[in-house]
Motif scaffolding. Structure first.
Motif, short mmCIF file in Angstrom:
data_model
loop_
_atom_site.label_atom_id
_atom_site.label_comp_id
_atom_site.label_asym_id
_atom_site.label_seq_id
_atom_site.Cartn_x
_atom_site.Cartn_y
_atom_site.Cartn_z
N PHE A 124 -69.30 -6.04 52.55
CA PHE A 124 -69.28 -7.29 51.80
C PHE A 124 -70.69 -7.79 51.51
O PHE A 124 -70.86 -8.84 50.93
N GLY A 125 -71.68 -7.06 51.97
CA GLY A 125 -73.05 -7.48 51.68
C GLY A 125 -73.81 -7.96 52.90
O GLY A 125 -74.88 -8.51 52.78
N GLY A 126 -73.24 -7.75 54.08
CA GLY A 126 -73.96 -8.10 55.30
C GLY A 126 -73.73 -9.53 55.74
O GLY A 126 -72.93 -10.25 55.16
N LEU A 127 -74.49 -9.93 56.75
CA LEU A 127 -74.31 -11.24 57.35
C LEU A 127 -74.43 -12.35 56.30
O LEU A 127 -75.35 -12.34 55.51
N GLU B 160 -65.29 -14.62 43.38
CA GLU B 160 -66.41 -15.42 42.85
C GLU B 160 -67.47 -15.63 43.92
O GLU B 160 -68.65 -15.65 43.63
N LYS B 161 -67.03 -15.73 45.19
CA LYS B 161 -68.00 -15.89 46.27
C LYS B 161 -68.83 -14.62 46.42
O LYS B 161 -70.02 -14.67 46.74
N LEU B 162 -68.20 -13.47 46.20
CA LEU B 162 -68.90 -12.20 46.39
C LEU B 162 -69.78 -11.83 45.20
O LEU B 162 -70.48 -10.83 45.25
N GLU B 163 -69.72 -12.64 44.14
CA GLU B 163 -70.49 -12.33 42.94
C GLU B 163 -71.96 -12.08 43.26
O GLU B 163 -72.58 -11.15 42.72
N LEU B 164 -72.50 -12.90 44.16
CA LEU B 164 -73.93 -12.80 44.45
C LEU B 164 -74.22 -11.93 45.66
O LEU B 164 -75.36 -11.73 46.01
N ALA B 165 -73.17 -11.42 46.30
CA ALA B 165 -73.39 -10.66 47.53
C ALA B 165 -73.95 -9.28 47.23
O ALA B 165 -73.78 -8.74 46.14
N ASP B 166 -74.63 -8.74 48.23
CA ASP B 166 -75.29 -7.46 48.06
C ASP B 166 -74.32 -6.33 48.43
O ASP B 166 -74.49 -5.64 49.43
N VAL B 167 -73.29 -6.17 47.62
CA VAL B 167 -72.31 -5.12 47.89
C VAL B 167 -72.92 -3.79 47.46
O VAL B 167 -73.54 -3.70 46.40
#
Lengths: 345, 197
Positions: A124-127, B160-167
């Protein structure tokens, strides 16, 4: 002249501008410290097995995290302690009986750690981005995959070398299968039942049994202002009310809220799992609803559902709603202009 | 009468939460993944979906019980239901193009895809199978629609929350949506054994 110029030099930087000593890693290690009493009481009651299982979880979580970060070529974030905390929480949520070589169940904590760290957190992109509580997803995954091994509960023996202890049912298991009368019979009388639950002298996951140790840890976090009262109070309060109103066999308002509050993972869940910064809403009103939802769902599953314990599933389900709740209670932007739609209303 | 109301309430709760079509039976995933990227389309689709679902449940109940059963041609139910649903979707398509052209273009192909959505077809079939009364069929349709709407809106808020996440790059977009759906389904297993219908 030169000196005054330097004094009045403007420093341009992005917010936040207020600096404090609080860092992510400091918070993580403090939460670990707050979990220590409950963990020690788990080791006291379930012996070395509890220690081994928790150590295995912590170790594999940290290793998986550093391996993953190495593979995707990211800066190592192992030092921030979040992987350690996830491992510790996961270990404290597993039964100590998993440390057994025939039947071989030692791989379960390792796979659960993988699911928690790699799938639930790092993908999910980490902490800071994970939607679900990693430790709880790890445990739920293990419970669904190995339902038999995950529900063998050791009798607390309070001797450190108890390597092949007898197995027994958890208080909630007895309550679900045989009713409250049987539960009181097992522990002698009601007062003795409360004493056992308070001290943690009962079957259950490693870190969930000792109510008093968990309360010490939770209140410590509250005192340090790392958590606020909203989620735990809403969680426990809602659960207590529902247990009192619907929990009794003889009709409404005859239930025993204390038994429900002190058994299962209620204390661990309310103080340490539901209050996770990343997976719970950050608006105060949303937190109240989040906590109340956790409490209500826990009691719904405990009283009506197929599982004897519902804290884990309740928190996970409310985790799904956390982004939505935060959205709903977004604060008004100061000075923002109303859109045409809002004016029409 | 009290018993009837309990039954209706159970039907709605069961269809929307406990046996949520998306998270426990994995039906309707096509639209679910297609329009859950943005909250706006998710909400628009939810409203359309619930109304199509209710109307199709009602119309197909009438056709099934007043035409198919008396004529003893119930084996035609799948074809007939598909026809009914396709007609209703065409109607909602036309209405939406007039009422809200913006949303119409945002939903795009997925609006037409409602007509082949498995949930919309599953509901009349289950209604016929379980011999629900007219009101019960409506309740079941409402519950299923609400459940789908709930799934869409939760999913949209998470995405929408994950839009900016570093997936990680291979997991961006659809793969991650599948992972999220799996994890939500894992959470929803907690409801198992709650209400058995």
């Amino acid at each position: 002249m030169e000196a005054t110029k330097k004094e009045h030099e403007l420093i341009v930087s992005v917010s936040p501008h207020v600096k404090s000593d609080e860092t992510t890693s400091r918070i993580m290690w403090t939460v670990c410290l707050a979990l220590l009493p409950a963990f020690l009481s788990g080791v006291y009651f379930f012996g070395l097995k509890a220690l081994f299982i928790t150590a295995l979880c912590v170790l594999s979580s940290v290793i998986f995290e550093s391996l993953y970060l190495k593979v995707v070529d990211k800066k190592s974030a192992v030092g921030d302690g979040s992987g350690f905390l996830t491992g510790l929480l996961l270990g404290m949520n597993l039964p100590a009986s998993l440390w057994s070589f025939s039947p071989f169940t030692v791989h379960i904590p390792i796979i659960a750690s993988f699911v928690a760290i790699v799938i639930t957190k790092q993908l999910f992109g980490g902490l800071g981005y994970n939607v679900f509580n990693p430790a709880l997803i790890g445990r739920a995954f293990a419970l669904i995959s190995w339902p038999r091994a995950m529900t063998i509960w050791m009798t607390p023996t309070a001797s450190i070398l108890a390597m092949d202890a007898k197995t027994t049912a958890t208080p909630l298991g007895i309550l679900k299968e045989e009713g409250i009368a049987k539960l009181i019979e097992v522990f002698g009388d009601k007062v003795s039942l409360y004493e056992h639950l308070l001290a943690g002298n009962r079957a259950g996951s490693i870190g969930e049994t000792s109510v008093i140790a968990l309360l010490i840890g939770g209140l410590f976090l509250l005192y340090k202002k790392y958590i606020t009262w909203h989620i735990p109070v809403a969680f426990l309060g809602t659960a207590a009310v529902i247990a009192w109103v619907f929990g009794g066999k003889e009709g409404v308002l005859t239930g025993d809220p204390l038994i429900h509050l002190m058994s299962g993972g209620m204390m661990l869940g309310a103080w340490f799992m539901a209050t996770d910064y990343v997976t719970s809403p950050s608006m105060r009103k949303a937190q109240l609803i989040f906590g109340a939802g956790c409490g209500a769902l826990t009691m719904l599953i405990r009283l009506k559902g197929g599982f004897p314990e519902g804290v884990m599933f309740a928190i996970l389900i409310m985790n799904c709603f956390a982004p939505l709740l935060d959205r709903g209670f977004r604060s008004k932007v100061f000075g923002a202009v109303k859109t045409a739609k809002e004016i029409k209303k | 009468m009290g018993h009837d109301f309990t039954k209706l309430f159970e039907l709605i709760v069961s269809a929307s939460l406990i046996n949520n079509f998306v998270f426990t039976r994995f039906l309707g995933l096509c639209i679910f993944f297609g329009v859950s990227k943005k909250m706006e389309t998710a909400v628009g689709m939810s409203i359309t979906f619930i109304s199509v679902m209710m109307i199709s449940a009602a119309v197909s109940w009438v056709i099934f019980n007043l035409v198919l059963v008396p004529l003893e041609i119930t084996f035609l139910q799948i074809i007939v239901f598909i026809g009914v649903i396709a007609g209703l979707v065409q109607v909602s398509d036309t209405i939406m193009r007039k009422v809200s052209p913006g949303l119409y273009y945002k939903l795009g192909i997925y609006l037409a895809l409602i007509s082949t959505n498995c949930i919309i077809l599953a509901v009349p079939l289950i209604n016929a199978e379980e011999k629900y009364t007219f009101i019960q069929s409506l309740a079941f349709g409402l519950g299923s629609g609400l459940g789908f709407a709930l799934a869409l809106i939760i999913m949209a808020s998470i995405r929408e929350k994950l839009e900016l996440a570093d997936v990680p790059a291979p997991f961006k977009g659809l793969p991650m949506a599948f992972v999220i759906t799996g994890l939500i389904a894992l959470a929803f297993t907690g409801f198992s054994g709650l209400i058995t219908l």
